[in-house]
Design a protein around this motif. Structure first.
Motif, PDB file in Angstrom:
ATOM      1  N   UNK A  82       1.034  -1.378  -0.063  1.00  0.00           N
ATOM      2  CA  UNK A  82      -0.096   0.115  -0.001  1.00  0.00           C
ATOM      3  C   UNK A  82       0.913   1.213  -0.181  1.00  0.00           C
ATOM      4  N   UNK A  83       0.262   2.365  -0.371  1.00  0.00           N
ATOM      5  CA  UNK A  83       1.263   3.676  -0.568  1.00  0.00           C
ATOM      6  C   UNK A  83       2.046   3.593  -1.477  1.00  0.00           C
ATOM      7  N   UNK A  84       1.589   3.078  -2.635  1.00  0.00           N
ATOM      8  CA  UNK A  84       2.754   2.448  -3.514  1.00  0.00           C
ATOM      9  C   UNK A  84       2.910   4.137  -4.551  1.00  0.00           C
ATOM     10  N   UNK A  85       4.050   4.530  -5.073  1.00  0.00           N
ATOM     11  CA  UNK A  85       4.071   5.639  -5.681  1.00  0.00           C
ATOM     12  C   UNK A  85       5.662   6.451  -5.677  1.00  0.00           C
ATOM     13  N   UNK A  86       5.768   7.521  -5.914  1.00  0.00           N
ATOM     14  CA  UNK A  86       6.984   8.359  -6.231  1.00  0.00           C
ATOM     15  C   UNK A  86       8.154   7.569  -6.312  1.00  0.00           C
ATOM     16  N   UNK A  87       7.847   7.097  -7.858  1.00  0.00           N
ATOM     17  CA  UNK A  87       9.106   6.172  -8.357  1.00  0.00           C
ATOM     18  C   UNK A  87       9.845   7.013  -9.423  1.00  0.00           C
ATOM     19  N   UNK A  88      10.380   6.185 -10.127  1.00  0.00           N
ATOM     20  CA  UNK A  88      10.909   6.340 -11.610  1.00  0.00           C
ATOM     21  C   UNK A  88      11.085   5.407 -12.633  1.00  0.00           C
ATOM     22  N   UNK A 131      -0.276  -1.583   8.287  1.00  0.00           N
ATOM     23  CA  UNK A 131      -0.438  -0.998   9.442  1.00  0.00           C
ATOM     24  C   UNK A 131       0.534   0.429   9.807  1.00  0.00           C
ATOM     25  N   UNK A 132       1.791   0.276   9.093  1.00  0.00           N
ATOM     26  CA  UNK A 132       2.923   1.050   9.340  1.00  0.00           C
ATOM     27  C   UNK A 132       3.469   1.639   8.081  1.00  0.00           C
ATOM     28  N   UNK A 133       3.595   2.926   8.302  1.00  0.00           N
ATOM     29  CA  UNK A 133       4.091   3.550   6.904  1.00  0.00           C
ATOM     30  C   UNK A 133       5.617   3.531   6.889  1.00  0.00           C
ATOM     31  N   UNK A 134       6.383   3.970   8.071  1.00  0.00           N
ATOM     32  CA  UNK A 134       7.863   3.968   8.009  1.00  0.00           C
ATOM     33  C   UNK A 134       8.496   2.736   8.554  1.00  0.00           C
ATOM     34  N   UNK A 135       9.560   2.340   8.023  1.00  0.00           N
ATOM     35  CA  UNK A 135      10.325   2.914   7.040  1.00  0.00           C
ATOM     36  C   UNK A 135       9.840   2.370   5.645  1.00  0.00           C
ATOM     37  N   UNK A 136       9.737   3.468   4.731  1.00  0.00           N
ATOM     38  CA  UNK A 136       9.261   3.055   3.322  1.00  0.00           C
ATOM     39  C   UNK A 136      10.475   1.922   2.680  1.00  0.00           C
TER      40      UNK A 136
END
Length: 323
Positions: A264-270, A290-295
């Motif tokens: 989840x929270x998939x993005x800001x790539x290149x 359940x947890x954002x960090x560390x990405x």
């Protein structure tokens, strides 16, 4: 005895079958791998392919690390920072580095954000050290998330995010030194407007520009990065300045397509080109549901259809850090 043997054989086959059904080969880790970390610990990632090696850079608190790979699966952390604060204008919030080899200058250029300003540093090596010869931002206004695009005629453009009623992607032509912009050319490109882009906050960020068959593609991420609905879409134009038309099928990378991997929270790539000429897309995701960090970062295939439609799909590659 025959019944016992038959029962044991049945159990073994059941285990094998169930294991095969619940395994994704892209996530398998060879026991012989000398693994330090089982994920690539960077966010807002970028990959440079140079001289048969891949170099990965990403957001950090102070300075930028660099990871090196030959197969995209196994990565080795360089033992020194690619860019350290002593060589930079800023002091903290080192975000979203991108590194380019500029052949005409025989130099590597690192564009990045620090202290919520955009900067550029240079080096003779993709591993650094990158140094700012003039310790000042590219321009005075607060901005983040740079992406350099050099057109076929050699004209350089810098895409980045300004905070103008939310995070909005803009572009400006660069001067020949690749260290300053022509402010009179500043043009708005993409902002969050459609429902999928505004699930949480007015955010369009993380731009990347490609050109194929005369058409310009601007990939970007939308929503707050803390949202599980952080996702990637794209727009097209016939000019580096736009106007940009968003793809009707956006988003092309989103949690719903990755539930099997629970990303989840998939993005800001290149996007980047591989050894075989194909494209892949590196992106970050939340640590867990359940947890954002560390990405941490992953890879998927990026393909163009015969009609010029971009798809980010296929198996997820989960890289690991080894000695």
């Amino acid at each position: 005895m025959k019944r016992l043997f038959g029962f044991l054989l049945f159990c073994y086959c059941l285990i094998v079958i169930c294991g095969a059904e619940n395994r994704d080969s892209s996530f398998l880790i060879n026991k012989s791998d000398d693994i330090i970390e089982d994920r690539l610990p960077i966010a807002d990632p970028y990959v440079l392919f140079y001289n048969d090696k891949y170099y990965a850079y990403g957001t950090n608190v102070e300075g930028f690390e660099v990871y090196i790979s030959e197969d995209l699966k196994h990565w080795r952390r360089e033992n020194k920072l690619a860019l350290s604060p002593k060589d930079s204008w800023g002091t903290t919030w080192y975000w979203a580095p991108e590194v380019y080899y500029i052949k005409s200058k025989n130099k590597f250029y690192m564009f990045y954000s620090v202290n919520e300003h955009i900067c550029v540093a240079t080096s003779d090596s993709p591993t650094g050290p990158f140094v700012q010869d003039k310790k000042e931002p590219i321009w005075k206004e607060k901005s983040i998330d740079t992406n350099l695009f050099i057109d076929d005629d050699g004209t350089p453009y810098l895409y980045f995010v300004r905070v103008t009623n939310g995070n909005v992607i803009w572009v400006a032509e660069m001067n020949a030194d690749l260290k300053s912009i022509k402010e009179e050319t500043l043009t708005e490109c993409v902002k969050a407007e459609t429902p999928w882009e505004r699930v949480q906050a007015n955010v369009a960020e993380g731009p990347s520009v490609l050109k194929k068959n005369g058409l310009y593609y601007l990939l970007y991420s939308a929503n707050d990065y803390k949202s599980k609905d952080y996702a990637v879409g794209y727009a097209t134009a016939s000019s580096p300045f736009g106007p940009w038309k968003k793809y009707d099928g956006n988003p092309i990378l989103h949690k719903d397509k990755d539930l099997a991997m629970k990303l989840v929270g998939t993005g800001h790539g290149a996007p980047f080109m591989c050894k075989d000429g194909s494209y892949k897309y590196i992106f970050h995701a939340h640590w867990s549901q359940e947890k954002i960090q560390p990405r941490t970062s992953y890879f998927k295939n990026l393909t163009f259809s015969d009609d010029g439609v971009i798809t980010i799909g296929g198996d997820v590659i989960r890289p690991v850090v080894v000695k």
